[in-house]
Write a protein that holds these residues in place. Structure first.
Motif, PDB file in Angstrom:
ATOM      1  N   VAL A  80       0.627  35.226  60.152  1.00 61.53           N
ATOM      2  CA  VAL A  80       0.123  36.524  59.694  1.00 61.53           C
ATOM      3  C   VAL A  80       1.286  37.407  59.257  1.00 61.53           C
ATOM      4  N   TYR A  81       2.383  37.392  60.001  1.00 61.44           N
ATOM      5  CA  TYR A  81       3.565  38.164  59.630  1.00 61.44           C
ATOM      6  C   TYR A  81       4.112  37.698  58.279  1.00 61.44           C
ATOM      7  N   LEU A  82       4.222  36.398  58.086  1.00 61.02           N
ATOM      8  CA  LEU A  82       4.739  35.873  56.823  1.00 61.02           C
ATOM      9  C   LEU A  82       3.796  36.166  55.657  1.00 61.02           C
ATOM     10  N   GLN A  83       2.509  36.196  55.937  1.00 58.89           N
ATOM     11  CA  GLN A  83       1.527  36.492  54.894  1.00 58.89           C
ATOM     12  C   GLN A  83       1.700  37.923  54.393  1.00 58.89           C
ATOM     13  N   LYS A  84       2.119  38.823  55.249  1.00 58.15           N
ATOM     14  CA  LYS A  84       2.310  40.223  54.865  1.00 58.15           C
ATOM     15  C   LYS A  84       3.717  40.508  54.353  1.00 58.15           C
ATOM     16  N   SER A  85       4.585  39.519  54.381  1.00 63.51           N
ATOM     17  CA  SER A  85       5.956  39.686  53.924  1.00 63.51           C
ATOM     18  C   SER A  85       5.992  39.824  52.399  1.00 63.51           C
ATOM     19  N   PRO A  86       6.735  40.806  51.877  1.00 64.42           N
ATOM     20  CA  PRO A  86       6.750  40.999  50.424  1.00 64.42           C
ATOM     21  C   PRO A  86       7.486  39.895  49.658  1.00 64.42           C
ATOM     22  N   SER A  87       8.435  39.229  50.290  1.00 62.70           N
ATOM     23  CA  SER A  87       9.225  38.245  49.552  1.00 62.70           C
ATOM     24  C   SER A  87       8.537  36.886  49.425  1.00 62.70           C
ATOM     25  N   ILE A  88       7.893  36.408  50.483  1.00 64.35           N
ATOM     26  CA  ILE A  88       7.241  35.093  50.405  1.00 64.35           C
ATOM     27  C   ILE A  88       5.753  35.150  50.709  1.00 64.35           C
ATOM     28  N   GLY A  89       5.209  36.341  50.825  1.00 66.66           N
ATOM     29  CA  GLY A  89       3.795  36.494  51.146  1.00 66.66           C
ATOM     30  C   GLY A  89       2.868  35.887  50.111  1.00 66.66           C
ATOM     31  N   TRP A  90       3.323  35.832  48.869  1.00 68.10           N
ATOM     32  CA  TRP A  90       2.478  35.284  47.793  1.00 68.10           C
ATOM     33  C   TRP A  90       2.133  33.825  48.049  1.00 68.10           C
ATOM     34  N   ILE A  91       3.008  33.097  48.719  1.00 73.60           N
ATOM     35  CA  ILE A  91       2.735  31.682  49.033  1.00 73.60           C
ATOM     36  C   ILE A  91       1.553  31.592  49.990  1.00 73.60           C
ATOM     37  N   PHE A  92       1.486  32.535  50.903  1.00 70.05           N
ATOM     38  CA  PHE A  92       0.443  32.502  51.922  1.00 70.05           C
ATOM     39  C   PHE A  92      -0.903  33.031  51.428  1.00 70.05           C
ATOM     40  N   HIS A  93      -0.952  33.490  50.184  1.00 68.85           N
ATOM     41  CA  HIS A  93      -2.222  33.911  49.594  1.00 68.85           C
ATOM     42  C   HIS A  93      -2.865  32.794  48.786  1.00 68.85           C
ATOM     43  N   HIS A  94      -2.237  31.626  48.747  1.00 70.69           N
ATOM     44  CA  HIS A  94      -2.819  30.463  48.079  1.00 70.69           C
ATOM     45  C   HIS A  94      -4.053  30.034  48.882  1.00 70.69           C
ATOM     46  N   PRO A  95      -5.153  29.631  48.204  1.00 71.01           N
ATOM     47  CA  PRO A  95      -6.397  29.318  48.929  1.00 71.01           C
ATOM     48  C   PRO A  95      -6.255  28.265  50.032  1.00 71.01           C
ATOM     49  N   VAL A  96      -5.461  27.234  49.804  1.00 71.41           N
ATOM     50  CA  VAL A  96      -5.297  26.192  50.826  1.00 71.41           C
ATOM     51  C   VAL A  96      -4.596  26.749  52.057  1.00 71.41           C
ATOM     52  N   VAL A  97      -3.529  27.501  51.830  1.00 66.74           N
ATOM     53  CA  VAL A  97      -2.772  28.069  52.943  1.00 66.74           C
ATOM     54  C   VAL A  97      -3.614  29.120  53.662  1.00 66.74           C
ATOM     55  N   THR A  98      -4.348  29.928  52.909  1.00 64.18           N
ATOM     56  CA  THR A  98      -5.202  30.950  53.509  1.00 64.18           C
ATOM     57  C   THR A  98      -6.270  30.332  54.408  1.00 64.18           C
ATOM     58  N   SER A  99      -6.850  29.205  53.985  1.00 64.53           N
ATOM     59  CA  SER A  99      -7.862  28.558  54.823  1.00 64.53           C
ATOM     60  C   SER A  99      -7.263  28.043  56.122  1.00 64.53           C
ATOM     61  N   LEU A 100      -6.028  27.543  56.071  1.00 62.56           N
ATOM     62  CA  LEU A 100      -5.366  27.096  57.299  1.00 62.56           C
ATOM     63  C   LEU A 100      -5.079  28.266  58.237  1.00 62.56           C
ATOM     64  N   ILE A 101      -4.659  29.386  57.655  1.00 56.35           N
ATOM     65  CA  ILE A 101      -4.338  30.561  58.471  1.00 56.35           C
ATOM     66  C   ILE A 101      -5.597  31.101  59.141  1.00 56.35           C
ATOM     67  N   THR A 102      -6.695  31.201  58.383  1.00 53.50           N
ATOM     68  CA  THR A 102      -7.920  31.751  58.968  1.00 53.50           C
ATOM     69  C   THR A 102      -8.500  30.829  60.040  1.00 53.50           C
ATOM     70  N   ARG A 103      -8.242  29.548  59.941  1.00 54.61           N
ATOM     71  CA  ARG A 103      -8.711  28.614  60.967  1.00 54.61           C
ATOM     72  C   ARG A 103      -8.062  28.904  62.318  1.00 54.61           C
ATOM     73  N   PHE A 104      -6.779  29.280  62.305  1.00 49.26           N
ATOM     74  CA  PHE A 104      -6.049  29.523  63.544  1.00 49.26           C
ATOM     75  C   PHE A 104      -5.952  30.985  63.925  1.00 49.26           C
ATOM     76  N   ARG A 105      -6.500  31.877  63.135  1.00 51.69           N
ATOM     77  CA  ARG A 105      -6.356  33.304  63.383  1.00 51.69           C
ATOM     78  C   ARG A 105      -7.010  33.732  64.692  1.00 51.69           C
ATOM     79  N   GLY A 106      -8.042  33.054  65.135  1.00 51.84           N
ATOM     80  CA  GLY A 106      -8.709  33.413  66.379  1.00 51.84           C
ATOM     81  C   GLY A 106      -7.842  33.220  67.595  1.00 51.84           C
ATOM     82  N   ARG A 107      -6.811  32.369  67.485  1.00 52.60           N
ATOM     83  CA  ARG A 107      -5.913  32.102  68.620  1.00 52.60           C
ATOM     84  C   ARG A 107      -4.648  32.936  68.535  1.00 52.60           C
TER      85      ARG A 107
END
Length: 111
Positions: A80-107
């Motif tokens: 979540v921290y890396l997703q909000k990072s201005p320098s590499i956050g764009w990578i974490f907005h890719h649909p595949v990466v976003t689906s992985l992040i949301t899967r683990f966000r509950g933990r």
């Protein structure tokens, strides 16, 4: 020599010292002795022992397993921290990466 056990042992000592200096003595002991962290702590300690007795490759593999077991609860928070990072956050907005992040966000671990 592929792995120098002196450097590996020094790295392990510095890692534990860094955790100790970052969060303090009592929280460090509590972290490594929590029942859910026993498997990771034992694996990390046994890997460190293997490095010291001269089996650095096997020791590093066992330590890596212990490290993953100890800090697996922090990965969702880091993501979540890396997703909000201005320098590499764009990578974490890719649909595949976003689906992985949301899967683990509950933990997610509260920081």
């Amino acid at each position: 020599m592929l792995f120098d056990k002196g450097f590996l042992a020094m790295g392990n000592i510095l890692f534990v010292s860094g955790v100790l200096l970052t969060i303090g003595l009592k929280p460090t002991v509590q972290f490594f002795t929590k029942p859910k962290n026993h498997k990771g702590s034992i694996a990390f300690g046994f890997g460190f022992f293997l490095v010291l007795i001269g089996w650095p490759a096997l020791g590093m593999m066992v330590e890596s397993y212990g490290f993953i077991m100890l800090f697996s609860g922090f990965w969702p928070t880091a993501a979540v921290y890396l997703q909000k990072s201005p320098s590499i956050g764009w990578i974490f907005h890719h649909p595949v990466v976003t689906s992985l992040i949301t899967r683990f966000r509950g933990r997610r671990v509260p920081v």
